[in-house]
Every structure is written in structure tokens, then in C-alpha cells.
Design an enzyme around this catalytic site. Structure first.
Site, mmCIF file in Angstrom:
data_model
loop_
_atom_site.group_PDB
_atom_site.id
_atom_site.type_symbol
_atom_site.label_atom_id
_atom_site.label_comp_id
_atom_site.label_asym_id
_atom_site.label_seq_id
_atom_site.Cartn_x
_atom_site.Cartn_y
_atom_site.Cartn_z
ATOM 1 C CB SER A 60 46.314 34.291 34.651
ATOM 2 O OG SER A 60 45.549 34.840 35.177
HETATM 3 N N1 SAH Z 1 45.742 34.275 38.921
HETATM 4 C C1 SAH Z 1 44.421 34.484 39.136
HETATM 5 C C2 SAH Z 1 42.824 35.613 38.020
HETATM 6 C C3 SAH Z 1 41.802 35.529 38.430
HETATM 7 S S1 SAH Z 1 41.372 36.087 37.126
HETATM 8 C C4 SAH Z 1 43.760 32.902 38.630
HETATM 9 O O1 SAH Z 1 44.931 32.345 37.709
HETATM 10 O O2 SAH Z 1 43.749 32.711 38.796
HETATM 11 C C5 SAH Z 1 41.476 37.548 38.518
HETATM 12 C C6 SAH Z 1 40.940 38.087 39.984
HETATM 13 O O3 SAH Z 1 40.877 39.220 40.502
HETATM 14 C C7 SAH Z 1 39.400 37.454 40.362
HETATM 15 O O4 SAH Z 1 39.150 36.764 40.639
HETATM 16 C C8 SAH Z 1 38.088 38.536 40.730
HETATM 17 O O5 SAH Z 1 37.568 38.800 41.580
HETATM 18 C C9 SAH Z 1 39.793 39.556 40.899
HETATM 19 N N2 SAH Z 1 39.710 41.092 41.235
HETATM 20 C C10 SAH Z 1 39.369 41.388 40.540
HETATM 21 N N3 SAH Z 1 38.920 42.923 41.012
HETATM 22 C C11 SAH Z 1 39.797 42.862 42.544
HETATM 23 C C12 SAH Z 1 40.152 43.940 43.286
HETATM 24 N N4 SAH Z 1 39.069 44.771 42.960
HETATM 25 N N5 SAH Z 1 40.286 42.944 44.322
HETATM 26 C C13 SAH Z 1 40.831 41.635 44.803
HETATM 27 N N6 SAH Z 1 40.722 40.975 43.558
HETATM 28 C C14 SAH Z 1 40.694 41.903 42.419
#
Ligand code: SAH
Length: 213
Positions: A60
């Protein structure tokens, strides 16, 4: 590229964009973002932009991490916090320095494993990671004082609201894939749930099921 000056410039940008919580800004200033990226991208770590982490997911944007953290903590200190979507682990690392305990759920196993290593490298031991569908929350470890979702569902999962303690707060982007989404805050009170619309955002979708490799 990872000099203190570069990092300070990021903090200035966040201030300009209206982030006012000093504690949040200090933690962001002191947390290396470059270790959450693959080496080829680490020179861009202190730009205020989201960056790819593989599996079509993104780390993010610092502004959004700061904004969500600020909102999450705005109505008092938090002890038990659930994060949905560990991803790179960067937001997890920020939270871990500001609350007692973070429970973070990720559906893509290889991302979770990398995040685990990085959190260990930073000596953050108050984080509990789980490989599962975070849309279901983490019932066994709830109720939570706060829940932060880094992935956008089309509608707020009832499980997340259920696992929120009274007085607790959920910060979550909501909206259809690739279209206009909005950041919402939900406060759970004795009488029910209060919704606040914060601002337009763009997040990866919340997806059901898990990915093993
Ligand atoms: N805060 C993180 C954001 C990663 S993007 C960062 O800055 O790195 C969002 C993440 O949510 C992804 O890794 C994706 O795999 C995860 N995600 C999406 N749907 C999900 C779910 N139902 N349960 C767990 N993780 C999920």
C-alpha cells in the site's frame, strides 16, 4: 536511496497531505519500507506510491497506510488488532509498533512467509500470522478492539463486524473491483454500528479462498 533524508521527505509529503498524528508519522519515519520490497524495487521504497509485491498484489501507498492507521487509533489506544491482508507485512509492522498485539490474516502463502521473515528481522514479536481467508475474520482470537482491511470487499463481511468489540473500530475500503471504492470507518457501539464515509480509494479486491504456492 534509503537515506534518512529520503525518509524525511516522505514524512513531509504525508504532513502536506493532511496526516497529523505525530505518533503515526514517527513510526513511519523509523520503519524501513525498503525491506518489504524485492531488491529491484527497493530504490522506490520511499516514494509515496503503491508498489508491486507479486501475485498481482501491492504494497500500500504510505499515505494510505498512514491514513488508515491514524483512523484506527483516533478513538483511543488499541490492544488487540486484526489485519486482513498481510501482503508484504509493512502495514503489519507499523501497527505492531502502535498496539499491543496484531493478528494478521493473508490468503497467499508465499506472501505470508516473506512477511513473517521481515517482521522477525525487525524484532516485532507481537504479531500472529495466519494463512486463511481473512474475510471470515479470526473468530478464535476475537473480539478485536480494531480491525483494518487492506483488501476491498464489495460489501462489508458480517463476520468482521461480529468480531469487533463494543467500542471497537473497523477501517475498510469497500467497493467493486477496479472501480470507485471508498474508505469507511465502522464504530461498534452498545446500540449498533455507526458508519462514516472517509474518502475515495483504490485497493486490490478481497478474494475468498486461499492460495498455497
Ligand atoms: N498492507 C499490505 C497490503 C497488501 S495488498 C501491504 O502494504 O503490503 C492486500 C492483501 O490482501 C494481498 O496480499 C491479498 O492477497 C490479501 N487478501 C485479499 N483478500 C484476502 C482475504 N480474503 N483474506 C486474506 N487476505 C486477503
Amino acid at each position: 536511496m534509503t537515506s534518512q533524508r529520503t525518509r524525511d521527505r516522505l514524512i513531509e509529503r504525508l504532513l502536506e497531505q493532511g496526516i497529523t498524528d505525530k505518533a503515526v508519522l514517527n513510526v513511519i519515519r523509523g520503519t524501513p519500507r525498503h525491506i518489504f520490497l524485492d531488491e529491484a524495487l527497493s530504490h522506490r521504497a520511499y516514494e509515496d506510491s503503491s508498489l508491486p509485491i507479486g501475485f498481482q498484489q501491492t504494497l500500500s501507498q504510505p499515505y494510505i497506510v498512514a491514513r488508515m492507521t491514524e483512523l484506527l487509533l483516533a478513538n483511543g489506544p488499541k490492544e488487540r488488532v486484526l489485519e486482513v491482508g498481510t501482503g508484504s507485512g509493512y502495514q503489519t509492522a507499523i501497527l505492531a509498533q502502535m498496539v499491543e498485539r496484531v493478528f494478521s490474516v493473508e490468503r497467499i502463502r508465499p506472501l505470508q512467509e516473506k512477511a513473517r521473515q521481515r517482521l522477525r528481522q525487525l524484532g516485532l514479536h507481537n504479531v500472529h500470522l495466519r494463512h486463511a481467508d481473512g474475510g471470515m475474520g479470526w473468530k478464535e482470537r476475537g473480539p478485536f478492539d480494531a480491525i483494518l482491511s487492506a483488501a476491498a470487499p464489495e460489501e462489508v463481511p458480517a463476520e468482521l463486524l461480529e468480531q469487533l468489540a463494543v467500542g471497537g473500530r473497523l477501517v475498510i475500503p469497500v467497493g467493486p473491483v477496479g472501480k470507485q471504492q471508498s474508505l469507511y470507518v465502522y464504530d461498534k457501539t452498545e446500540d449498533g454500528v455507526e458508519e462514516m464515509l472517509i474518502e475515495p480509494v483504490l485497493f486490490v479486491p478481497m478474494v475468498t479462498g486461499v492460495v498455497v504456492a
